[in-house]
Design a protein around this motif. Structure first.
Motif, PDB file in Angstrom:
ATOM      1  N   UNK A   1      21.792 -21.427  10.598  1.00 52.29           N
ATOM      2  CA  UNK A   1      22.200 -20.294   9.772  1.00 52.29           C
ATOM      3  C   UNK A   1      21.116 -19.206   9.754  1.00 52.29           C
ATOM      4  N   UNK A   2      20.552 -18.945  10.940  1.00 51.10           N
ATOM      5  CA  UNK A   2      19.545 -17.891  11.075  1.00 51.10           C
ATOM      6  C   UNK A   2      20.048 -16.856  12.064  1.00 51.10           C
ATOM      7  N   UNK A   3      19.517 -15.657  11.963  1.00 55.41           N
ATOM      8  CA  UNK A   3      19.932 -14.560  12.833  1.00 55.41           C
ATOM      9  C   UNK A   3      19.602 -14.890  14.296  1.00 55.41           C
ATOM     10  N   UNK A   4      20.542 -14.669  15.230  1.00 59.81           N
ATOM     11  CA  UNK A   4      20.276 -14.992  16.642  1.00 59.81           C
ATOM     12  C   UNK A   4      19.104 -14.197  17.202  1.00 59.81           C
ATOM     13  N   UNK A   5      18.309 -14.846  18.032  1.00 54.00           N
ATOM     14  CA  UNK A   5      17.215 -14.180  18.726  1.00 54.00           C
ATOM     15  C   UNK A   5      17.620 -13.745  20.130  1.00 54.00           C
ATOM     16  N   UNK A   6      18.809 -14.204  20.579  1.00 56.16           N
ATOM     17  CA  UNK A   6      19.413 -13.857  21.873  1.00 56.16           C
ATOM     18  C   UNK A   6      18.657 -14.428  23.070  1.00 56.16           C
ATOM     19  N   UNK A   7      17.730 -15.318  22.815  1.00 55.58           N
ATOM     20  CA  UNK A   7      17.070 -15.987  23.946  1.00 55.58           C
ATOM     21  C   UNK A   7      18.053 -16.882  24.689  1.00 55.58           C
ATOM     22  N   UNK A   8      18.984 -17.513  23.972  1.00 51.43           N
ATOM     23  CA  UNK A   8      20.005 -18.337  24.617  1.00 51.43           C
ATOM     24  C   UNK A   8      20.843 -17.486  25.563  1.00 51.43           C
ATOM     25  N   UNK A   9      21.202 -16.280  25.118  1.00 51.53           N
ATOM     26  CA  UNK A   9      21.991 -15.379  25.969  1.00 51.53           C
ATOM     27  C   UNK A   9      21.225 -15.033  27.243  1.00 51.53           C
ATOM     28  N   UNK A  10      19.936 -14.735  27.104  1.00 52.33           N
ATOM     29  CA  UNK A  10      19.139 -14.418  28.287  1.00 52.33           C
ATOM     30  C   UNK A  10      19.020 -15.627  29.212  1.00 52.33           C
ATOM     31  N   UNK A  11      18.977 -16.826  28.644  1.00 53.10           N
ATOM     32  CA  UNK A  11      18.926 -18.036  29.465  1.00 53.10           C
ATOM     33  C   UNK A  11      20.157 -18.120  30.360  1.00 53.10           C
ATOM     34  N   UNK A  12      21.329 -17.936  29.789  1.00 51.60           N
ATOM     35  CA  UNK A  12      22.551 -18.064  30.581  1.00 51.60           C
ATOM     36  C   UNK A  12      22.758 -16.872  31.511  1.00 51.60           C
ATOM     37  N   UNK A  13      22.337 -15.689  31.091  1.00 54.40           N
ATOM     38  CA  UNK A  13      22.422 -14.544  31.997  1.00 54.40           C
ATOM     39  C   UNK A  13      21.529 -14.748  33.213  1.00 54.40           C
ATOM     40  N   UNK A  14      20.321 -15.266  32.990  1.00 54.32           N
ATOM     41  CA  UNK A  14      19.405 -15.538  34.100  1.00 54.32           C
ATOM     42  C   UNK A  14      20.026 -16.533  35.071  1.00 54.32           C
TER      43      UNK A  14
END
Length: 337
Positions: A241-254
């Motif tokens: 329940x914390x604000x996303x840091x979007x590192x997961x998104x960058x992982x999958x985009x990479x």
């Protein structure tokens, strides 16, 4: 009941229950129902499916095994695969939905992984004495063992209750020889089979007449990884329940970009030059682990998932300790008789 109290009741504070509920319901079940609305996906394989089986297939990461329609011999008799001779019925597309006997990993395989998982959990008592990078490597193994054992237990339960034959969810991802092999054929195959019709195929079919087949394939791959990234961000939000840091998104985009490049290189080389298979496996798994250390695991730290998971294991162990002592005492008394 006040609104705040209702929100606290609906919030699953357990890392394991919260994460798996988000994965099963918020992601897979919704995607399966969306596909069902368009006459696609696993819920449409059997037009005569019962309500109970419909709920099981919708809410759990299970995929009914299909084998192609039987091909007749020249004398008119059908060719039957001996490995899957069992009661079956025809699905919507003419394929057969198998009820028993399939190719599954042995009990020893899962028992070994369960033992390794228990040993990994035991090492968490010594985290202060272990290098953080080594701990992250252990977390990689933990995630894989936990997911495979959990999904196998779900499949086994559904198989016993319904008699349906279910496809395995993992195919030895540690033997992957490429990112295409890892994501497409070995890792979490239920997600792969759902993302293909809900993301890859629509994007590819929309783009191929506009930018050509080659570019459309790359756009479809990137779009699929974007969808997967957003759903993983949702799971991590439910975990902490914390604000996303979007590192997961960058992982999958990479990974989506590198997978697109990998496919293009394979087509350009066309088999004229090939890296030895062991080297391919080392490079692939090394890339997955390295990028996981860089982008995938930091959100675990932000939402304190690891610390909470360790606390949950300690609580379960404390709860089970009297039961184990009772069983050991009972066995000792019985052997003394």
């Amino acid at each position: 009941m006040e609104d705040g109290e209702m929100q606290n009741v609906m919030k699953l504070t357990s890392v394991h229950f919260g994460g798996m509920t988000s994965f099963l319901i918020a992601w897979l079940a919704n995607f399966k129902l969306l596909l069902f609305a368009f006459g696609k996906g696993p819920l449409c394989l059997d037009p005569e499916i019962s309500f109970g089986r419909f709920i099981c297939v919708a809410c759990f990461p299970i995929k009914i095994t299909q084998i192609p329609p039987l091909k007749p011999y020249q004398n008119g008799h059908s060719h039957e695969n001996r490995a899957q001779t069992s009661h079956s019925k025809n699905g919507q597309d003419g394929r057969r939905i198998v009820s028993r006997k399939g190719n599954h990993k042995s009990f020893l395989n899962y028992a070994t992984k369960g033992l390794l998982l228990a040993m990994l959990i035991a090492t968490y008592d010594y985290t202060d004495s272990i290098h953080p990078k080594i701990m992250w490597l252990l977390y990689c193994l933990h995630i894989y063992f936990f997911l495979e054992i959990f999904l196998a237990m779900v499949a086994c339960t559904v198989r016993i209750l319904s008699g349906l034959e279910l496809e395995p969810q993992f195919n030895d991802p540690y033997l992957s020889t490429s990112l295409q092999d890892f994501w497409g054929r070995r890792w979490n195959l239920m997600v792969t089979s759902i993302l293909r019709p809900i993301a890859y195929e629509p994007i590819f079919n929309t783009c191929k007449n506009l930018i050509g087949v080659k570019l459309a394939q790359g756009m479809a791959i990137l779009g699929t990884f974007v969808v997967s990234a957003l759903m993983h961000e949702l799971i991590f939000y439910h975990l902490g329940r914390v604000r996303p840091t979007w590192e997961i998104t960058w992982f999958f985009l990479l990974h989506g970009v590198w997978l697109t490049v990998e496919i293009a290189l394979k087509k350009a080389v066309n088999g004229r030059w090939q890296i030895p298979r062991p080297v391919q496996t080392i490079l692939t798994i090394g890339f997955v682990i390295a990028t996981g250390f860089w982008l995938f695991f930091p959100p675990f730290v932000v939402c304190k998932a690891v610390d909470r998971a360790i606390e949950e294991y300690a609580a379960v162990r404390q709860y089970l300790k009297p039961c184990v002592q009772f069983l050991l005492g009972f066995v000792n008394r019985s052997s003394g008789l």
